[in-house]
Design an enzyme around this catalytic site. Structure first.
Site, PDB file in Angstrom:
ATOM      1  N   TYR A  23      -1.956  -0.314  10.952  1.00 48.25           N
ATOM      2  CA  TYR A  23      -2.068  -1.024   9.663  1.00 48.25           C
ATOM      3  C   TYR A  23      -0.843  -0.741   8.788  1.00 48.25           C
ATOM      4  O   TYR A  23      -0.180  -1.657   8.294  1.00 48.25           O
ATOM      5  CB  TYR A  23      -3.356  -0.590   8.935  1.00 48.25           C
ATOM      6  N   THR A  56       0.818  -1.227   0.000  1.00 46.46           N
ATOM      7  CA  THR A  56       0.000   0.000   0.000  1.00 46.46           C
ATOM      8  C   THR A  56       0.846   1.270   0.000  1.00 46.46           C
ATOM      9  O   THR A  56       2.011   1.257   0.439  1.00 46.46           O
ATOM     10  CB  THR A  56      -0.903  -0.008   1.260  1.00 46.46           C
ATOM     11  N   ASP A  57       0.232   2.356  -0.442  1.00 46.56           N
ATOM     12  CA  ASP A  57       0.890   3.672  -0.378  1.00 46.56           C
ATOM     13  C   ASP A  57       1.065   4.141   1.064  1.00 46.56           C
ATOM     14  O   ASP A  57       1.889   5.003   1.355  1.00 46.56           O
ATOM     15  CB  ASP A  57       0.100   4.727  -1.169  1.00 46.56           C
ATOM     16  N   GLU A  58       0.265   3.535   1.993  1.00 44.93           N
ATOM     17  CA  GLU A  58       0.255   4.046   3.370  1.00 44.93           C
ATOM     18  C   GLU A  58       1.581   3.805   4.089  1.00 44.93           C
ATOM     19  O   GLU A  58       1.841   4.427   5.119  1.00 44.93           O
ATOM     20  CB  GLU A  58      -0.921   3.449   4.143  1.00 44.93           C
TER      21      GLU A  58
END
Ligand code: NAD
Ligand code: TYD
Length: 364
Positions: free
Chosen positions: A165, A139-141
């Protein structure tokens, strides 16, 4: 790519990818390992193309003996790893399952791949680098948050996760990279932006807003609604993963974005306009009046955006959907599948989740 282990293939993106792969590669056997948490469902796997090439196994990626057996029995040569706890709000309320599945689960899969594919000297059985592949979906997160004028994240952005997360996904990315660097495991990683589309569990922004608006209930907008996400239609994401599996270089990471960077408020307003057009008989017109500002998420990242220049230049992938075309397809799919939404909500403690996450924010 002959025998592909897909983890988390009964979840949102995994189920879309299973469908995509069975259609695109009629010669491939898909072994779909999914524990069926609240987020996974056999309903997502109804009416698959080429169903004879799909085998579902209900099980936990943390179960080492099961995972090793699957590698052996099915002679797995490719892993596409989606299985994860994936919802930021849940990770804030209870981080532990995120540590277990996202970190330990990824470790167990990597160990099984190492055992099956590698000897101490590197690739076993004189396999070429192209014969096996561990693809990790991330993910980009993991890159944290962008300020308004910052350039988008790319393959060289430093890791700076901000939620439990994101931290566990960052840890899993590092583990995958280490298995490549230390043991010679042929891997690829994609870090993508927010997905939306058919089969998304209705706790995430877009499906939550569609199903809640249809019931005429308040649409909960966190904070000021000015947080920006880079929306990627799930079919475009599936195509990106497929492209990386075929053309990507082992040891490489690719950042994948939808090229649609909009504040949440604008996304939900657009969604409401589409619903107004698709449901002119609705008693709740205009649906936009249902938007309700509620307490913000703790540590809420203001902005994500992804730079897809590298995957475009090297592999020739770019998204085919604009936000307008993707949202229209998504709304149409949810309107055509009310029984899917009902079944999914009935199968889990959905009302309990709404009460827990939104109760203190004023409810929805
Ligand atoms: P999801 O929550 O819809 O599905 C996850 C699936 O994994 C479910 O079917 C669940 O049953 C399964 N699962 C969970 N724990 C498991 C375990 N221990 N063993 C076996 N199966 C297990 O998630 P999603 O939105 O489809 O995301 C898939 C992947 O893509 C995740 O790794 C996520 O981090 C990543 N990702 C998602 C997005 C997005 O916008 N949804 C964006 C970027 C990256
Ligand atoms: P979400 O779909 O949870 O994805 P992520 O947190 O991985 O980006 O949320 C997308 C954006 O929408 C995020 O900025 C939080 C916001 N949001 C709301 O404003 N209200 C909601 O009820 C939800 C679920 C999300």
């Amino acid at each position: 790519m002959r025998n592909v282990l897909i983890t988390g293939g009964a979840g949102f993106i995994g189920a879309n990818f299973v469908r995509y792969l069975l259609q695109a590669e009629p010669g491939v056997q898909v072994i779909n390992l999914d524990m069926l948490t609240y987020a996974g469902s056999r309903e997502n796997l109804m009416d698959l193309p080429n169903p004879g090439n799909h085998q579902f196994v209900q099980g936990n990626i943390c179960d080492r003996s099961l995972v090793e057996r699957l590698f052996e029995v099915f002679q797995i040569d490719t892993v596409v790893h989606f299985a994860a706890e994936s919802h930021v709000d849940r990770s804030i309320i209870d981080p532990e399952p995120f540590i277990e599945t996202n970190v330990r689960g990824t470790f167990v899969l990597l160990e099984a791949a190492r055992k099956a594919w590698l000897s101490r000297a590197g690739l076993a059985n004189s396999q070429s680098e192209q014969a096996v592949r561990f693809h990790h979906v991330s993910t980009d997160e993991v890159f944290g948050m962008l300020e308004p004028g910052d350039p988008p994240f790319s393959e060289i952005s430093p890791y700076a996760p901000n939620s439990p997360y994101a931290a566990t996904k960052a840890a899993s990315d590092h583990l995958v990279r280490v298995y490549g660097h230390t043991y010679g495991l042929p891997y690829t990683i994609t870090n993508c932006s927010n997905n939306y589309g058919p089969y998304q569990f209705p706790e995430k922004l877009i499906p939550l807003m569609i199903s809640t608006a249809l019931e005429g209930r308040p649409l909960p907008m966190y904070g000021d609604g000015q947080q920006v996400r880079d929306w990627l239609f799930v079919e475009d994401h599936c195509q990106a993963i497929w492209t990386v599996l075929h053309k990507g270089d082992p040891g490489n990471t690719y950042t994948v974005g939808g090229g649609n960077q909009l504040p949440n408020l604008e996304v939900v307003r657009t969604l409401c306009e589409i619903l107004d057009e698709c449901r002119p008989e609705s008693p709740y017109l205009p649906h936009e009046q249902l938007i309700t500002f509620v307490a913000d998420r703790p540590g809420h990242d203001r902005r994500y955006a992804m730079d897809s220049t590298y995957i475009d230049r090297e592999l020739g992938w770019k998204p085919e959907h604009t936000l307008a075309s993707g949202l229209l397809k998504t709304v149409e799919w949810y309107l055509e599948h009310p029984e899917w939404v009902d079944t999914i909500r009935r199968g889990v403690d959905y009302q309990g989740w709404l009460a827990m996450n939104y109760g203190e924010r004023g409810g929805i």
